[in-house]
Design an enzyme around this catalytic site. Structure first.
Site, PDB file in Angstrom:
ATOM      1  N   ASP A   1       0.972  -1.183  -0.014  1.00  0.00           N
ATOM      2  CA  ASP A   1       0.041  -0.008   0.008  1.00  0.00           C
ATOM      3  C   ASP A   1       0.917   1.214  -0.214  1.00  0.00           C
ATOM      4  O   ASP A   1       1.958   1.230   0.248  1.00  0.00           O
ATOM      5  CB  ASP A   1      -0.828   0.169   1.323  1.00  0.00           C
ATOM      6  CG  ASP A   1      -2.286   0.679   1.094  1.00  0.00           C
ATOM      7  OD1 ASP A   1      -2.230   1.504   0.124  1.00  0.00           O
ATOM      8  OD2 ASP A   1      -3.194   0.233   1.827  1.00  0.00           O
TER       9      ASP A   1
ATOM     10  N   ASP B   1     -10.702   2.273  -3.163  1.00  0.00           N
ATOM     11  CA  ASP B   1     -11.242   1.713  -1.929  1.00  0.00           C
ATOM     12  C   ASP B   1     -12.774   1.715  -1.907  1.00  0.00           C
ATOM     13  O   ASP B   1     -13.529   1.400  -1.086  1.00  0.00           O
ATOM     14  CB  ASP B   1     -10.806   2.819  -0.851  1.00  0.00           C
ATOM     15  CG  ASP B   1      -9.604   2.547  -0.456  1.00  0.00           C
ATOM     16  OD1 ASP B   1      -8.946   1.380  -0.729  1.00  0.00           O
ATOM     17  OD2 ASP B   1      -8.911   3.246   0.456  1.00  0.00           O
TER      18      ASP B   1
ATOM     19  N   ASN C   1      -0.089   5.378   1.032  1.00  0.00           N
ATOM     20  CA  ASN C   1      -1.332   6.025   1.500  1.00  0.00           C
ATOM     21  C   ASN C   1      -1.333   7.659   1.472  1.00  0.00           C
ATOM     22  O   ASN C   1      -1.977   8.370   2.237  1.00  0.00           O
ATOM     23  CB  ASN C   1      -2.032   5.611   2.936  1.00  0.00           C
ATOM     24  CG  ASN C   1      -2.948   4.306   2.715  1.00  0.00           C
ATOM     25  OD1 ASN C   1      -3.878   4.213   1.757  1.00  0.00           O
ATOM     26  ND2 ASN C   1      -2.606   3.258   3.077  1.00  0.00           N
TER      27      ASN C   1
ATOM     28  N   CYS D   1      -1.416  -1.105  -4.271  1.00  0.00           N
ATOM     29  CA  CYS D   1      -2.355  -0.471  -3.985  1.00  0.00           C
ATOM     30  C   CYS D   1      -2.026   0.906  -3.580  1.00  0.00           C
ATOM     31  O   CYS D   1      -0.957   0.814  -3.116  1.00  0.00           O
ATOM     32  CB  CYS D   1      -2.849  -1.268  -2.562  1.00  0.00           C
ATOM     33  SG  CYS D   1      -4.632  -0.533  -1.689  1.00  0.00           S
TER      34      CYS D   1
END
Ligand code: GLA
Length: 740
Positions: free
Chosen positions: A480, A550, A482, A528
Site C-alpha cells: 500500500d 477503496d 497512502n 494499492c
C-alpha cells in the site's frame, strides 16, 4: 518502388495463441532513409529529413509491403512567427533553434547556454525474441550531447518508445525537461481526447473532450502515479470514433512517479503528444559520461474503436508486462480483512474469518492493516514491521499454519514507504522522512513518506520485507501507499542532485520490488495506493494485481471498473464483495449484484463473512464455484464492453476466452423504470458459424433461451433476459460445441 533497396530486418514476435494478429517488423529503406515499424494493425514511419532532423511521417493503419514514401521533407515556415521547426513534426525536438511548441528535451549548459539542436547521427537495429528494437542516435549540432531514441514493436500492436540522454561533454550539464517520446498526428480539427481522472474513492472516470488549439496536460506532480489522473490517453475523431469503430491513437506511460503527457494542438491543427517525466520542479544533473533514461511510453493505433484499443492493451499487458508474462498466473480468490475488522485484527478474529472464507471456496487469506508495531489506529506504527504481540501473542505462525490447513495460502498488508512520527523507526531515523529542513512538514493520514531515493532507506525496506517473507510462509503482499509527496527534500546530497529524487526514488522502488521477487520467486504482490493511486505499466512489471479503488459500492464500481478497463486488463483488477450498507455510499445492494460486479475482475471478498446467513453463504459458495469455471476467460480473455454503465440504467460486459472455447456475458439492471423490459443484449467476438451451448447462471432470468445458439444468433438476434427491479444482475456462459 523499382530499384529501392528494402531491407527486411526482422520478423519477430509471432503471436503465441489466440486470434491471429499480424507479426511485428521493422523495415529500413536505405535510399530514402525511412524506417517503417509495424505491429498488429498499426504502422509507424519515420525518416531523416533534408535538414538532417528526425521526422514523423506516418502513424496509422498498417501499411503492407515496402513503403512507397519518399524521403522526409521538412515543412516550410508558416510566417516569420512560425519557422519550419514549429511546423515540422519532429520525433524528438529539443528546445533550441526557436522551437515554440512543447520540447521533448531541455538542457542547460554551465556557461548559461540553453539551446540544443538535435541532428540525426546513426541507427542500429537489434532482434529479440519478444520484438524488434531500433535505436536512433541524435546529436547536438555543436556539443557532445547525444540522445538515443529507442523503438520496440510488439506483435499485439504496441510500439514502445523511450529515450536516453548522454553527456559526452567535459562538464556537468543539467537536464531540465526530458520526455520519453513525442508522437505526431496529422492535421485535423476534429480530434477528441479521452483520459482517466478522479480522486480517492472515485478513480477511473472517463473524460472525453474535443481538442482545440493549445495544450491539454495530463499529469501527476505528486511523486506517484495518482488517483487524479492516470498516464493513459486515447485520441479519436469526433463523429467517427465509437466503442466499436473508428480510429484511435492510444498510449500509456510506464512510470510510477511524477509524469506528464502534454497533448498539444498546434496552430496548424497538428496533434503533438509529448510524454515522460513531469517537467514541474524537474532537474537532473548529468556528469560527463553519465546517462539519463526516461520511462517507456507504449503507444498503439486501431481503426476499430475504443473497445479494440483496450483489447490490444490488455493482450499486450498479459503477453509482455505482467510478472509471469506471457502466461501470468490467474488471480486466486482473496479474502481480505480490511472492511470487516479495520485495525482490530487479532489471532482469534482472523482465524474465524479464515475458517468461514475457506468454507465458501476462498483461495487466499489476507490480513490487512493493523498486525504490526503499535498499530491501533492510523496514528502509529508505520515503520515498525514486527508482529504486534498483543494481537498475535504467538506470532503469525499459528494463523498461517491454520490457513494452510484450510487449503488457502496466506498474504499480508504492508506499507513499506511510509513512516508514522509515532514509531520506533522515526525516533531512530527522523532524517529518513522526506522534508525541507527547517520548513513545516505536512502529514497526511498522520504519516510521512520515507525518502526511498536514499540507499539506506532502500536497504531497510528490502531487508525488512525479505525477513518478513523469509521467516513466514507468505505467498502475497498487498503493498500500500497512502499519501502523496508534499515536501520532496533530500538534503543529504549536494544541492544540484537533490531533485534527482523524482527519478531515483522510483528506480529504487522498482529495484526493491525486483530484488524481492528474485529472492522469493513465488511471492505475488498487489499494488494499492489508497485504492487506485498507483496503477501504471511501470509498477505492473513487478506486481500481479492492483486495487482499483477503496470504493467498493457495486454501483459505483461498475463505472470505476469500466473506466479502468479502458487502460488495464481486468486480469489485474481486484474487486471485493463487501458488506451493505456500503461504508461510502450507504447503499444497500443485494448480494448477487455485488458478486456479479466483482466477478467481472479478479474476485475477492471483504465482508464480515462470519455474519453471513445460511442463505447468503450458500449463494456465495455457488457463485465462487461458478467464478472458478469462468476465471481464465474473465481474467485473460478479450473484453467487449457491450453497454457502458455511465448514463445507462443497464449495462453489459462480455469476455471471450483467448482460444474461443468459452465466452461469458454479464448483464446488470441498475435501476428499474416504468416496468420496462430489459433491453436485448447482443454478444460480440464469437465465431458466427460456431454452435454454443447456452448456460445461464440463473435459469429463471433466461427462460425462453434455446439451449444452443450459433455465434451469429447470439450476436445478431441477441438475448432477452428477465432482469427486473433495482440491482438485478445475471451471467450467461457460452461454451463452444465441438462439431463432429
Ligand atoms: C488503504 C487501502 C485499503 C486498506 C487501508 C488500510 O486505504 O486502500 O484497502 O488496506 O489502506 O489502512
Amino acid at each position: 518502388m523499382p530499384g529501392r533497396k528494402v531491407c527486411l530486418v526482422l520478423l519477430a514476435a509471432l503471436v503465441t495463441s489466440g486470434a491471429a494478429l499480424p507479426q511485428s517488423a521493422i523495415r529500413y529503406d536505405a535510399a530514402s532513409r525511412v524506417w517503417q515499424l509495424s505491429a498488429g494493425e498499426m504502422t509507424y514511419e519515420i525518416g531523416v529529413n533534408d535538414q538532417n532532423g528526425l521526422q514523423t511521417m506516418y502513424w496509422g493503419p498498417r501499411l503492407e509491403g515496402p513503403s512507397t514514401l519518399a524521403s522526409a521533407k521538412s515543412y516550410p515556415e508558416a510566417a516569420s512567427f512560425d519557422a519550419s521547426l514549429s511546423t515540422t513534426p519532429l520525433e524528438y525536438a529539443a528546445w533550441g533553434d526557436g522551437l515554440p511548441t512543447q520540447p521533448a528535451l531541455k538542457i542547460s549548459f554551465p556557461d548559461g547556454n540553453r539551446s540544443l539542436i538535435l541532428d540525426y547521427l546513426d541507427s542500429k537495429q537489434t532482434d529479440g525474441p519478444n520484438g524488434d528494437r531500433l535505436e536512433i542516435t541524435l546529436r547536438d549540432r555543436l556539443a557532445e550531447v547525444y540522445v538515443h531514441l529507442f523503438y520496440k514493436v510488439y506483435a499485439p500492436g504496441i510500439l514502445a518508445r523511450w529515450s536516453q540522454i548522454e553527456n559526452r561533454t567535459k562538464a556537468v550539464i543539467t537536464v531540465e525537461q526530458a520526455a520519453s517520446a513525442t508522437l505526431n498526428l496529422p492535421p485535423s480539427t476534429s480530434y477528441e481526447l479521452s483520459s482517466l481522472s478522479g480522486r480517492w474513492g472515485a478513480e477511473w472516470q472517463l473524460q472525453t473532450v474535443a481538442l482545440v488549439p493549445g495544450h491539454n496536460v495530463l499529469e501527476s506532480r505528486r511523486g506517484s502515479t495518482s488517483h487524479q489522473s492516470n498516464p493513459w490517453l486515447a485520441i479519436g475523431r469526433t463523429g467517427e470514433t465509437t466503442e466499436t469503430a473508428g480510429p484511435v491513437w492510444f498510449g500509456e506511460l510506464g512510470w510510477s512517479g511524477s509524469w506528464q503527457i502534454d497533448v498539444e494542438q498546434t496552430f496548424s491543427h497538428r496533434i503533438k503528444i509529448t510524454g515522460g517525466y513531469n517537467t514541474f520542479d524537474f532537474s537532473y544533473p548529468l556528469a560527463p559520461g553519465q546517462l539519463l533514461n526516461t520511462p517507456i511510453f507504449y503507444v498503439g493505433y486501431t481503426s476499430k474503436g475504443h473497445g479494440e484499443a483496450s483489447r490490444i492493451l490488455h493482450h499486450f499487458q498479459q503477453q509482455q508486462i505482467l510478472p509471469g508474462a506471457p502466461r501470468p498466473k490467474p488471480r486466486p480468490i482473496i479474502y481480505n480483512s480490511w472492511e470487516a475488522t479495520e485495525f482490530n485484527v487479532d489471532e482469534a478474529g482472523q482465524l474465524a474469518l479464515a475458517e468461514k472464507a475457506a468454507s465458501l471456496g476462498v483461495e487466499r487469506m489476507v490480513i490487512d492493516d493493523g498486525w504490526f508495531g503499535q498499530r491501533a489506529t492510523d496514528h502509529a506504527g508505520l515503520g515498525d514491521w514486527y508482529v504486534n504481540q498483543t494481537k498475535f501473542p504467538n506470532g503469525l505462525k499459528p494463523v498461517i499454519d491454520r490457513v494452510h490447513q484450510l487449503g488457502m495460502d496466506f498474504g499480508i498488508w504492508v506499507e513499506p514507504e511510509m513512516i508514522n512520527p509515532d514509531s520506533d523507526l522515526y525516533r531512530k531515523h527522523p532524517d529518513w522522512a522526506m522534508s525541507f529542513p527547517g520548513r513545516p512538514r505536512t502529514e497526511a493520514r498522520n504519516q510521512l513518506v520515507l525518502n526511498l531515493a536514499r540507499d539506506d532507506v532502500k536497504q531497510f525496506i528490502l531487508s525488512f520485507l525479505d525477513k518478513l517473507v523469509s521467516e513466514n510462509d507468505i505467498a502475497f503482499l498487498k503493498w500500500d501507499y497512502n499519501r502523496n509527496w508534499s515536501e520532496p527534500g533530500w538534503d543529504a546530497v549536494p544541492l544540484p542532485e537533490q531533485k534527482e529524487i523524482y527519478v531515483r526514488y522510483i528506480d529504487n522502488l522498482y529495484n526493491v520490488l525486483a530484488e524481492l521477487r528474485k529472492r522469493h520467486p513465488k511471492l505475488e504482490i498487489e499494488s494499492c495506493s489508497g485504492g487506485g493511486g498507483r496503477v501504471d505499466l511501470g509498477i505492473l512489471r513487478y506486481t500481479d494485481e492492483v486495487w482499483p479503488s477503496d470504493n467498493t459500492d457495486a454501483l459505483d464500481r461498475l463505472s470505476i471498473q469500466d473506466g479502468f478497463s479502458h487502460a488495464y486488463t481486468p486480469g489485474v483488477m481486484v474487486a471485493w464483495v463487501t458488506d451493505v450498507p456500503n461504508f461510502l455510499d450507504r447503499r444497500n445492494i443485494p448480494l448477487q449484484f455485488r458478486f456479479t460486479v466483482a466477478m467481472t475482475g479478479a474476485l475477492g471478498i471483504g465482508s464480515d463473512v462470519t455474519k453471513w446467513t445460511a442463505d447468503e453463504s450458500s449463494l456465495a459458495t455457488r457463485l465462487l464455484a461458478f467464478y472458478k469455471t469462468i476465471r481464465s476467460t474473465v481474467q485473460q480473455g478479450a473484453l467487449y464492453r457491450l453497454v457502458a454503465p455511465e448514463a445507462n440504467e443497464q449495462s453489459a460486459l462480455e469476455y471471450v476466452a483467448e482460444d474461443g472455447h468459452q465466452a461469458v456475458l454479464f448483464a446488470f439492471l441498475h435501476s428499474q423504470h416504468y416496468g420496462e423490459p430489459f433491453q436485448t443484449v447482443r454478444a460480440k467476438g464469437l465465431e458466427p458459424a460456431a454452435l454454443y451451448k447456452v448456460n445461464p447462471l440463473d435459469p429463471a432470468k433466461a427462460t425462453g433461451l434455446p439451449q444452443q445458439m450459433t455465434g451469429s444468433e447470439l450476436m445478431g438476434l441477441g438475448l432477452s433476459l428477465h432482469l427486473i427491479g433495482d440491482y438485478d444482475s445475471t451471467a450467461i456462459v457460452f461454451e463452444k460445441v465441438e462439431r463432429k
